[in-house]
Write a protein that holds these residues in place. Structure first.
Motif, PDB file in Angstrom:
ATOM      1  N   VAL A  58       1.063  -1.272   0.093  1.00  0.00           N
ATOM      2  CA  VAL A  58      -0.052  -0.089  -0.124  1.00  0.00           C
ATOM      3  C   VAL A  58       0.920   1.208   0.057  1.00  0.00           C
ATOM      4  O   VAL A  58       1.902   1.208   0.809  1.00  0.00           O
ATOM      5  CB  VAL A  58      -1.012   0.165   1.244  1.00  0.00           C
TER       6      VAL A  58
ATOM      7  N   ILE B  75       1.250   4.118   1.356  1.00  0.00           N
ATOM      8  CA  ILE B  75       0.777   4.925   2.768  1.00  0.00           C
ATOM      9  C   ILE B  75       1.890   5.754   3.307  1.00  0.00           C
ATOM     10  O   ILE B  75       2.966   5.359   3.139  1.00  0.00           O
ATOM     11  CB  ILE B  75       0.233   3.847   3.463  1.00  0.00           C
TER      12      ILE B  75
ATOM     13  N   VAL C 274      -8.160   2.718   6.469  1.00  0.00           N
ATOM     14  CA  VAL C 274      -7.169   2.269   5.558  1.00  0.00           C
ATOM     15  C   VAL C 274      -7.738   0.892   4.940  1.00  0.00           C
ATOM     16  O   VAL C 274      -7.576   0.702   3.563  1.00  0.00           O
ATOM     17  CB  VAL C 274      -5.753   1.872   6.225  1.00  0.00           C
TER      18      VAL C 274
ATOM     19  N   ALA D 195      -9.769   2.233   2.160  1.00  0.00           N
ATOM     20  CA  ALA D 195      -9.349   2.792   1.147  1.00  0.00           C
ATOM     21  C   ALA D 195      -8.645   1.593   0.071  1.00  0.00           C
ATOM     22  O   ALA D 195      -8.675   1.777  -1.001  1.00  0.00           O
ATOM     23  CB  ALA D 195      -8.143   3.650   1.632  1.00  0.00           C
TER      24      ALA D 195
ATOM     25  N   ALA E 261      -4.430   3.551  -4.785  1.00  0.00           N
ATOM     26  CA  ALA E 261      -4.572   5.031  -4.334  1.00  0.00           C
ATOM     27  C   ALA E 261      -3.659   5.229  -3.109  1.00  0.00           C
ATOM     28  O   ALA E 261      -3.327   4.487  -2.494  1.00  0.00           O
ATOM     29  CB  ALA E 261      -6.035   5.352  -4.031  1.00  0.00           C
ATOM     30  N   ALA E 262      -2.945   6.197  -3.052  1.00  0.00           N
ATOM     31  CA  ALA E 262      -2.194   6.861  -2.083  1.00  0.00           C
ATOM     32  C   ALA E 262      -2.954   7.059  -0.881  1.00  0.00           C
ATOM     33  O   ALA E 262      -4.072   7.789  -1.128  1.00  0.00           O
ATOM     34  CB  ALA E 262      -1.378   8.108  -2.640  1.00  0.00           C
ATOM     35  N   VAL E 263      -2.369   6.788   0.277  1.00  0.00           N
ATOM     36  CA  VAL E 263      -3.250   6.965   1.542  1.00  0.00           C
ATOM     37  C   VAL E 263      -2.367   7.914   2.365  1.00  0.00           C
ATOM     38  O   VAL E 263      -1.045   7.542   2.626  1.00  0.00           O
ATOM     39  CB  VAL E 263      -3.530   5.496   2.077  1.00  0.00           C
ATOM     40  N   THR E 264      -2.868   8.925   2.908  1.00  0.00           N
ATOM     41  CA  THR E 264      -2.203   9.485   3.942  1.00  0.00           C
ATOM     42  C   THR E 264      -2.918   9.568   5.385  1.00  0.00           C
ATOM     43  O   THR E 264      -4.273   9.838   5.275  1.00  0.00           O
ATOM     44  CB  THR E 264      -2.168  11.319   3.395  1.00  0.00           C
TER      45      THR E 264
ATOM     46  N   ARG F   9      -6.930  10.005   4.349  1.00  0.00           N
ATOM     47  CA  ARG F   9      -7.481  10.558   3.053  1.00  0.00           C
ATOM     48  C   ARG F   9      -6.641   9.692   2.254  1.00  0.00           C
ATOM     49  O   ARG F   9      -5.626   9.160   2.292  1.00  0.00           O
ATOM     50  CB  ARG F   9      -7.108  12.023   2.927  1.00  0.00           C
ATOM     51  N   ASN F  10      -7.369   9.347   0.966  1.00  0.00           N
ATOM     52  CA  ASN F  10      -6.743   8.706  -0.177  1.00  0.00           C
ATOM     53  C   ASN F  10      -7.311   9.084  -1.480  1.00  0.00           C
ATOM     54  O   ASN F  10      -8.368   9.932  -1.512  1.00  0.00           O
ATOM     55  CB  ASN F  10      -7.577   7.129  -0.210  1.00  0.00           C
TER      56      ASN F  10
ATOM     57  N   GLY G 291     -10.831  11.831  -3.984  1.00  0.00           N
ATOM     58  CA  GLY G 291     -10.879  10.613  -3.233  1.00  0.00           C
ATOM     59  C   GLY G 291     -11.907  10.792  -2.029  1.00  0.00           C
ATOM     60  O   GLY G 291     -13.002  11.240  -2.249  1.00  0.00           O
TER      61      GLY G 291
ATOM     62  N   GLU H 171     -12.058  10.932   2.535  1.00  0.00           N
ATOM     63  CA  GLU H 171     -11.395  10.994   3.796  1.00  0.00           C
ATOM     64  C   GLU H 171     -12.281  10.765   4.767  1.00  0.00           C
ATOM     65  O   GLU H 171     -13.516  10.658   4.980  1.00  0.00           O
ATOM     66  CB  GLU H 171     -11.287  12.533   3.650  1.00  0.00           C
TER      67      GLU H 171
END
Length: 504
Positions: free
Chosen positions: A269, A271, A298, A301, A308-311, A326-327, A365, A367
């Motif tokens: 992932v 992340i 997560v 997501a 997708a990038a996940v923060t 957020r993704n 995306g 959140e």
């Protein structure tokens, strides 16, 4: 399964009345207007228009309806035919509807003050300031009091709604307590199975392994014992799986958010974790809830936006922990579908922890944002009920304070007008003594006269003379008092006298 208490069907405070009620009210006001003002076309038209404006604006513009209805009381200054009853009824209807829908006391006070001030200006301009006081009385009785009654009904409906919400919340919490009790029971069963049955199966496997190594046994017995050992090991593994299911995921103590992010990253992932603030004083329950928020967000997501990038952002400020996951838009493999109950359960978990959670679109995306306090003083519904109760008490206090304040303002106005009347109708004794019959009328006399003619016997008035009356004292409250009577003929003093016990 326990049934959730059914909430009463009632209009929420400030909600619009059904259309038929508004039509019925308008029809009733129109009938009253026509019955009183007929056959005077002007008052009938004015009453119908006034009633229509009040009913139409009360739903979305209650302050306007209050101003329109309260201003109807000013018609008492005009003394028009057919305007004795319907203006005050229109004002009362507007006050009640506005109080039912308005939450702002300041706006209502400003409306009443504005109408009262307009009435005072009109009365003074007409030369009869005292005519304002009947209008002020009508405004108080048929404007302020109906508004307070409507506000009381609004607060009572708010309190009732909060009570039903509290009851529903308590029922949900009871169901959660029952669920937790079942989970604890399952965990106890799992613990007993693990400690007793698991231990016995492990002993069987160990003894079978020892027998398998016995050199005195032939191959046939050794193969049977090996099969027995293998079966015992498989049974132990299946028992472990059953124990894990019985314990449930919530029974296990979660790890740290750092470990969760690291495991997700090792699984492929994309992340990133951003963390700030001290974590030493974070309560364990808050940490578990924050961990579950990140875990569920997560998981969602990865499931719904693969690739997708996940923060993950976690901030600790000593009193609260803020979690935001957020993704971006997914790419690569097609998203998978789930039951859709994860966020619902997560929202309930966060709410029980005293926090708030919101989830929704964020750019391309998604959140999930949660705010968790370190310390919770009661549940949300209990706090809401407490706030509504305090608001109701404040509303009841306002129901007493507003009339008292209005009475105080009216008393001050009366005192001010009394002071103005007395001081501007006072004639000093030396000035009176200096006047001689035949002297021309000069500008040195007071600006105003005593209101009204004397109601006691007085000396005869010279033929063709016009008499003026002035106070002999500046005392505001003593009375009846003596007055000076000055009679003028063709602008010259024809007679002067002191009339005893005339004015108050």
């Amino acid at each position: 399964m326990a049934r959730t208490p059914r909430r009463r069907e009632s209009a929420s405070p400030g909600s619009a009345s059904p259309r038929w009620r508004e039509c019925a009210l308008l029809a009733a006001l129109a009938v009253v207007v026509a019955a009183e003002a007929w056959p005077h076309a002007g008052p009938v038209a004015a009453g119908v228009v006034w009633s229509t404006l009040v009913v139409v604006t009360a739903q979305r513009r209650p302050a306007w309806a209050l101003a329109i209805g309260a201003s109807a009381t000013l018609l008492a200054l005009a003394d028009l035919p057919g305007t004795d009853a319907w203006p005050v009824l229109v004002s009362a209807a507007a006050g009640a509807m506005a109080g039912r829908r308005m939450a702002d006391t300041v706006t209502a006070a400003a409306v009443f003050a504005g109408v009262a001030a307009a009435g005072l200006v009109v009365a003074v301009a007409a030369g009869d300031a005292w005519a304002w006081f009947p209008v002020g009385f009508l405004l108080l009785v048929f404007g302020v009091l109906p508004w307070l009654a409507g506000r009381y009904l609004r607060l009572r409906a708010t309190l009732a709604a909060a009570g039903w919400q509290r009851a529903e919340q308590l029922e949900r919490e009871r169901q959660l307590v029952e669920r937790e009790a079942r989970l604890r029971e399952r965990a106890g069963i799992a613990r007993d199975m693990h400690d007793s049955l698991g231990h016995e199966l492990s002993l069987i496997a160990m003894r079978a392994g020892a027998l398998e190594l016995d050199g005195d046994l032939d191959e046939r017995h050794r193969a049977a014992i090996a099969h027995l050992r293998s079966t015992a090991v498989d049974a132990t593994d299946r028992l472990q799986d059953i124990v894990t299911v019985l314990r449930g995921l919530d029974d296990a103590e979660p790890g740290s958010i750092d470990d969760l992010v690291a495991r997700s990253r090792s699984s492929g992932v994309d992340i990133r974790l951003v963390s700030s603030g001290p974590t030493d004083d974070v309560p364990a329950s808050v940490g578990r809830t924050a961990y579950r928020v990140v875990q569920e967000a997560v998981t969602n997501a990865v499931r719904h936006a693969p690739g997708a990038a996940v923060t993950v952002e976690v901030r600790f400020d000593g009193t609260h922990v803020s979690v935001a996951v957020r993704n971006g838009a997914g790419r690569g493999a097609a998203p998978t579908t789930g039951g859709g109950h994860g966020l619902v359960g997560l929202c309930e978990r966060v709410r029980l922890a005293g926090g708030t959670l919101r989830a929704g679109r964020h750019g391309d995306g998604y959140e999930v944002v949660a705010e968790l306090p370190y310390r919770v003083d009661g549940s949300d519904s209990a706090r809401q009920l407490s706030e509504v109760t305090r608001a109701t008490r404040r509303g009841l206090a306002a129901a007493v304070a507003v009339p008292v304040a209005i009475g105080a303002v009216v008393a001050l106005l009366l005192l001010g007008m009394r002071w103005y009347e007395v001081h501007h109708s006072f004639l000093a004794a030396d000035r009176y003594d200096a006047l001689r019959v035949g002297d021309p009328r000069t500008q040195g006399l007071p600006r105003n006269q005593v209101e009204g003619r004397p109601d006691v016997a007085e000396p005869p008035v010279p033929s063709g003379a016009r008499c003026e009356y002035y106070r002999t004292t500046r005392d505001l409250f003593t009375g009846p008092i003596d007055v000076y009577r000055l009679c003028f003929t063709d602008g010259r003093l024809a007679d002067k006298a002191v009339v005893r016990g005339t004015a108050r």
